[in-house]
Design a protein around this motif. Structure first.
Motif, PDB file in Angstrom:
ATOM      1  N   GLY A  66      -4.651   3.501  -8.052  1.00 54.76           N
ATOM      2  CA  GLY A  66      -3.875   3.454  -6.628  1.00 54.76           C
ATOM      3  C   GLY A  66      -3.066   2.079  -6.632  1.00 54.76           C
ATOM      4  N   ILE A  67      -2.170   2.089  -5.592  1.00 51.96           N
ATOM      5  CA  ILE A  67      -0.965   0.764  -5.360  1.00 51.96           C
ATOM      6  C   ILE A  67      -1.372   0.296  -3.744  1.00 51.96           C
ATOM      7  CG2 ILE A  67       1.018   0.037  -5.485  1.00 51.96           C
ATOM      8  CD1 ILE A  67       1.425   1.834  -7.737  1.00 51.96           C
ATOM      9  N   ALA A  68      -1.429  -1.071  -3.440  1.00 53.89           N
ATOM     10  CA  ALA A  68      -1.534  -1.209  -2.085  1.00 53.89           C
ATOM     11  C   ALA A  68      -0.669  -2.476  -1.763  1.00 53.89           C
ATOM     12  CB  ALA A  68      -3.079  -1.347  -1.775  1.00 53.89           C
ATOM     13  N   ILE A  69      -0.035  -2.121  -0.565  1.00 53.26           N
ATOM     14  CA  ILE A  69       0.795  -3.429  -0.418  1.00 53.26           C
ATOM     15  C   ILE A  69       0.281  -4.065   0.850  1.00 53.26           C
ATOM     16  CG2 ILE A  69       3.345  -3.800   0.507  1.00 53.26           C
ATOM     17  CD1 ILE A  69       4.178  -1.549  -0.960  1.00 53.26           C
ATOM     18  N   THR A  70       0.101  -5.403   0.603  1.00 53.75           N
ATOM     19  CA  THR A  70      -0.699  -6.134   1.695  1.00 53.75           C
ATOM     20  C   THR A  70       0.655  -7.219   2.362  1.00 53.75           C
ATOM     21  OG1 THR A  70      -1.118  -8.106   0.292  1.00 53.75           O
ATOM     22  CG2 THR A  70      -2.633  -5.971   0.603  1.00 53.75           C
ATOM     23  N   GLU A  71       0.169  -8.020   3.271  1.00 47.17           N
ATOM     24  CA  GLU A  71       1.081  -8.972   3.736  1.00 47.17           C
ATOM     25  C   GLU A  71       1.641  -9.809   2.799  1.00 47.17           C
ATOM     26  OE1 GLU A  71       1.434 -12.292   7.174  1.00 47.17           O
ATOM     27  OE2 GLU A  71      -0.357 -10.878   7.105  1.00 47.17           O
ATOM     28  N   ASP A  72       0.990 -10.160   1.713  1.00 54.17           N
ATOM     29  CA  ASP A  72       1.530 -11.060   0.764  1.00 54.17           C
ATOM     30  C   ASP A  72       1.651 -10.706  -0.707  1.00 54.17           C
ATOM     31  OD1 ASP A  72      -0.941 -11.133   0.244  1.00 54.17           O
ATOM     32  OD2 ASP A  72      -1.558 -13.314   0.535  1.00 54.17           O
ATOM     33  N   SER A  73       1.023  -9.602  -0.853  1.00 50.61           N
ATOM     34  CA  SER A  73       0.956  -9.185  -2.325  1.00 50.61           C
ATOM     35  C   SER A  73       1.078  -7.608  -2.471  1.00 50.61           C
ATOM     36  CB  SER A  73      -0.281  -9.395  -3.038  1.00 50.61           C
ATOM     37  OG  SER A  73      -0.799 -10.733  -2.883  1.00 50.61           O
ATOM     38  N   VAL A  74       1.652  -7.127  -3.377  1.00 51.58           N
ATOM     39  CA  VAL A  74       1.285  -5.845  -3.845  1.00 51.58           C
ATOM     40  C   VAL A  74       0.322  -5.676  -5.232  1.00 51.58           C
ATOM     41  CG1 VAL A  74       2.613  -3.797  -5.132  1.00 51.58           C
ATOM     42  CG2 VAL A  74       3.754  -5.521  -3.597  1.00 51.58           C
ATOM     43  N   VAL A  75      -0.580  -4.919  -5.027  1.00 53.12           N
ATOM     44  CA  VAL A  75      -1.848  -4.741  -5.600  1.00 53.12           C
ATOM     45  C   VAL A  75      -2.037  -3.421  -6.489  1.00 53.12           C
ATOM     46  CG1 VAL A  75      -4.358  -4.882  -6.134  1.00 53.12           C
ATOM     47  CG2 VAL A  75      -3.190  -6.189  -4.292  1.00 53.12           C
ATOM     48  N   ILE A  76      -1.864  -3.362  -8.039  1.00 52.66           N
ATOM     49  CA  ILE A  76      -1.692  -2.088  -8.749  1.00 52.66           C
ATOM     50  C   ILE A  76      -3.191  -2.031  -9.357  1.00 52.66           C
ATOM     51  CG2 ILE A  76      -0.824  -0.983 -10.326  1.00 52.66           C
ATOM     52  CD1 ILE A  76       1.713  -2.723  -9.958  1.00 52.66           C
ATOM     53  N   GLY A  77      -3.850  -1.094  -9.056  1.00 53.86           N
ATOM     54  CA  GLY A  77      -5.089  -0.906  -9.760  1.00 53.86           C
ATOM     55  C   GLY A  77      -4.986  -0.775 -11.317  1.00 53.86           C
ATOM     56  N   GLY A  78      -5.953  -1.277 -11.929  1.00 50.92           N
ATOM     57  CA  GLY A  78      -5.762  -1.347 -13.358  1.00 50.92           C
ATOM     58  C   GLY A  78      -5.623  -0.002 -14.096  1.00 50.92           C
ATOM     59  N   GLY A  79      -6.483   0.904 -13.472  1.00 52.00           N
ATOM     60  CA  GLY A  79      -6.160   2.348 -14.013  1.00 52.00           C
ATOM     61  C   GLY A  79      -4.971   3.165 -13.571  1.00 52.00           C
ATOM     62  N   THR A  80      -4.137   2.655 -12.907  1.00 54.45           N
ATOM     63  CA  THR A  80      -3.050   3.474 -12.311  1.00 54.45           C
ATOM     64  C   THR A  80      -2.223   3.732 -13.591  1.00 54.45           C
ATOM     65  OG1 THR A  80      -3.092   2.136 -10.180  1.00 54.45           O
ATOM     66  CG2 THR A  80      -1.192   3.209 -11.107  1.00 54.45           C
ATOM     67  N   THR A  81      -1.539   4.819 -13.752  1.00 55.70           N
ATOM     68  CA  THR A  81      -0.929   5.418 -14.865  1.00 55.70           C
ATOM     69  C   THR A  81       0.349   5.007 -14.653  1.00 55.70           C
ATOM     70  OG1 THR A  81      -0.165   7.576 -13.914  1.00 55.70           O
ATOM     71  CG2 THR A  81      -2.551   7.072 -15.069  1.00 55.70           C
ATOM     72  N   TRP A  82       1.268   4.958 -15.750  1.00 48.19           N
ATOM     73  CA  TRP A  82       2.782   4.732 -15.568  1.00 48.19           C
ATOM     74  C   TRP A  82       3.437   5.675 -14.641  1.00 48.19           C
ATOM     75  CZ3 TRP A  82       3.826   0.152 -16.736  1.00 48.19           C
ATOM     76  CH2 TRP A  82       3.197  -0.525 -17.781  1.00 48.19           C
ATOM     77  N   SER A  83       3.282   7.029 -14.751  1.00 48.91           N
ATOM     78  CA  SER A  83       3.714   7.980 -14.031  1.00 48.91           C
ATOM     79  C   SER A  83       3.502   7.803 -12.534  1.00 48.91           C
ATOM     80  CB  SER A  83       3.114   9.457 -14.492  1.00 48.91           C
ATOM     81  OG  SER A  83       3.798   9.916 -15.666  1.00 48.91           O
ATOM     82  N   GLU A  84       2.227   7.481 -12.128  1.00 48.66           N
ATOM     83  CA  GLU A  84       1.741   7.014 -10.742  1.00 48.66           C
ATOM     84  C   GLU A  84       2.783   6.119 -10.246  1.00 48.66           C
ATOM     85  OE1 GLU A  84      -2.785   8.775 -10.733  1.00 48.66           O
ATOM     86  OE2 GLU A  84      -2.130   6.562 -11.360  1.00 48.66           O
ATOM     87  N   VAL A  86       5.938   5.057 -11.316  1.00 50.63           N
ATOM     88  CA  VAL A  86       7.186   5.427 -11.176  1.00 50.63           C
ATOM     89  C   VAL A  86       7.320   6.047  -9.948  1.00 50.63           C
ATOM     90  CG1 VAL A  86       8.878   7.082 -12.224  1.00 50.63           C
ATOM     91  CG2 VAL A  86       7.713   5.498 -13.761  1.00 50.63           C
ATOM     92  N   ALA A  87       6.234   7.079  -9.539  1.00 50.49           N
ATOM     93  CA  ALA A  87       6.362   7.831  -8.266  1.00 50.49           C
ATOM     94  C   ALA A  87       6.364   7.015  -6.972  1.00 50.49           C
ATOM     95  CB  ALA A  87       5.336   8.959  -8.445  1.00 50.49           C
ATOM     96  N   ALA A  88       5.683   5.915  -7.307  1.00 52.60           N
ATOM     97  CA  ALA A  88       5.256   5.152  -5.913  1.00 52.60           C
ATOM     98  C   ALA A  88       6.614   4.581  -5.310  1.00 52.60           C
ATOM     99  CB  ALA A  88       4.457   3.945  -6.309  1.00 52.60           C
ATOM    100  N   ASP A  89       6.457   4.263  -3.955  1.00 55.29           N
ATOM    101  CA  ASP A  89       7.299   3.791  -3.072  1.00 55.29           C
ATOM    102  C   ASP A  89       7.307   2.304  -3.218  1.00 55.29           C
ATOM    103  OD1 ASP A  89       9.525   3.252  -1.455  1.00 55.29           O
ATOM    104  OD2 ASP A  89       8.551   4.270   0.444  1.00 55.29           O
ATOM    105  N   LEU A  90       8.083   1.625  -3.943  1.00 56.39           N
ATOM    106  CA  LEU A  90       7.844   0.091  -4.167  1.00 56.39           C
ATOM    107  C   LEU A  90       9.241  -0.555  -3.798  1.00 56.39           C
ATOM    108  CD1 LEU A  90       5.817   0.210  -7.286  1.00 56.39           C
ATOM    109  CD2 LEU A  90       4.863  -0.453  -5.072  1.00 56.39           C
ATOM    110  N   PRO A  91       9.107  -1.881  -3.636  1.00 57.26           N
ATOM    111  CA  PRO A  91      10.213  -2.893  -3.446  1.00 57.26           C
ATOM    112  C   PRO A  91      11.251  -2.726  -4.751  1.00 57.26           C
ATOM    113  CG  PRO A  91       8.540  -3.818  -2.571  1.00 57.26           C
ATOM    114  CD  PRO A  91       7.835  -2.689  -3.376  1.00 57.26           C
ATOM    115  N   HIS A  92      12.501  -3.216  -4.497  1.00 57.86           N
ATOM    116  CA  HIS A  92      13.366  -3.240  -5.794  1.00 57.86           C
ATOM    117  C   HIS A  92      12.836  -4.184  -6.668  1.00 57.86           C
ATOM    118  CE1 HIS A  92      16.381  -0.617  -3.961  1.00 57.86           C
ATOM    119  NE2 HIS A  92      16.416  -1.201  -3.027  1.00 57.86           N
ATOM    120  N   GLY A  93      12.033  -5.245  -6.424  1.00 58.92           N
ATOM    121  CA  GLY A  93      11.565  -5.951  -7.390  1.00 58.92           C
ATOM    122  C   GLY A  93      10.642  -5.304  -8.413  1.00 58.92           C
TER     123      GLY A  93
END
Length: 295
Positions: A66-84, A86-93
């Motif tokens: 999973g991926i979590a967006i906090t006030e100061d960070s974006v945290v990506i779980g180490g077991g998150t796949t590349w397809s997951e 790509v599908a995530a709603d993330l900032p342009h960075g």
């Protein structure tokens, strides 16, 4: 009769597939296993004496997903796949990292391969590493009873070499929001369009305040034993206008410190020339809002 998966794994020491992080860390500490996350590189990189195990399959540990967006960070779980990813709603960075994700093998590999696995595999040509360098990514590393953080740029020390210690797992990747809100791109040069190892890869990320660059990150893969940032070029980009003129800032001296090898995919000289051209194109792609892909 064994009452749970953990007891069985301790006894047979061949294969374990825990579902909780504490179980996985306990097994990693006791057995010093080969860690299987997505499994896409396990047999490719295995030595002839791999034998029957032990293998620790962490693909079902939900706490690593999973991926979590906090006030100061974006945290990506180490077991998150590349397809997951790509599908995530993330900032342009993250556009550059997503573009790199789409170049990690086939869609089947992207569905199985994990971000932490790509880092721990530590290939000089790993597509995920340059964009993570531009994001100032920090790794969260855990062992049974301990936890530490480390920058991606410090973690990989050479071809297939990292600072991961026996019993440790990369549990998450943490990225500061300041850079995540920038704009980024990733370009890869290969000998064909699909399913190819990089000859050169480039990631660029820029943050602009109005029309001026306030933060710049540029990283190169497949041109040295580890992917590298280019601090001299980054400094030269600061304060510049956020427009197509950025292409002209990149000079041959900015890639002079790279040490690419000669191999069947290209000579070191060719890689240096290609790196400069890809840097220029990546900077233009950022300005134009293109995420990149194959060059």
């Amino acid at each position: 009769m064994y009452t749970n998966n953990l007891q069985y794994a301790r006894a047979c020491l061949l294969f374990a597939q825990p579902t909780r992080l504490d179980e996985a860390l306990d097994l990693a500490a006791r057995n010093r296993p080969i860690v299987l996350a997505g499994g896409t590189d396990l047999m490719v990189g295995a030595s002839a004496d791999l034998g029957p195990g032990p293998v620790l399959d962490i693909s079902r540990v939900a706490e690593l997903k999973g991926i979590a967006i906090t006030e100061d960070s974006v945290v990506i779980g180490g077991g998150t796949t590349w397809s997951e990813l790509v599908a995530a709603d993330l900032p342009h960075g993250f556009d550059g990292l997503k573009a790199a994700a789409l170049e990690v093998g086939s869609i089947q590999i992207q569905n199985r391969g994990t971000i932490a696995g790509n880092l721990c595999n530590a290939s000089p040509a790993a597509d995920g590493v340059p964009p993570l360098l531009t994001l100032d990514a920090m790794l969260e590393i855990q062992a049974s009873g301990t936890r530490r953080s480390m920058a991606v740029g410090d973690f990989i020390t050479g071809n297939r070499k990292t600072l991961l210690q026996p019993g440790e797992l990369v549990t998450a990747i943490r990225i500061p929001r300041q850079l995540a809100e920038g704009r980024s791109a990733f370009l890869k040069l290969g000998s064909r369009r699909f399913l190819v190892i990089s000859i050169v890869s480039v990631a660029a990320l820029l943050v602009a305040d109005g029309y001026r660059i306030t933060a710049a990150r540029v990283a190169i893969g497949a041109c040295s034993a580890v992917a590298k940032r280019l601090p001299e070029l980054e400094a030269a980009l600061l304060g510049r206008s956020f427009d197509a003129s950025l292409r002209s800032i990149a000079k041959a001296e900015h890639v002079a410190g790279l040490a690419p090898i000669d191999d069947v995919r290209g000579t070191g000289g060719y890689r240096k020339d290609a790196a400069l051209q890809l840097i220029r194109e990546a900077l233009l792609a950022v300005v134009e809002g293109r995420a990149g892909g194959m060059a």
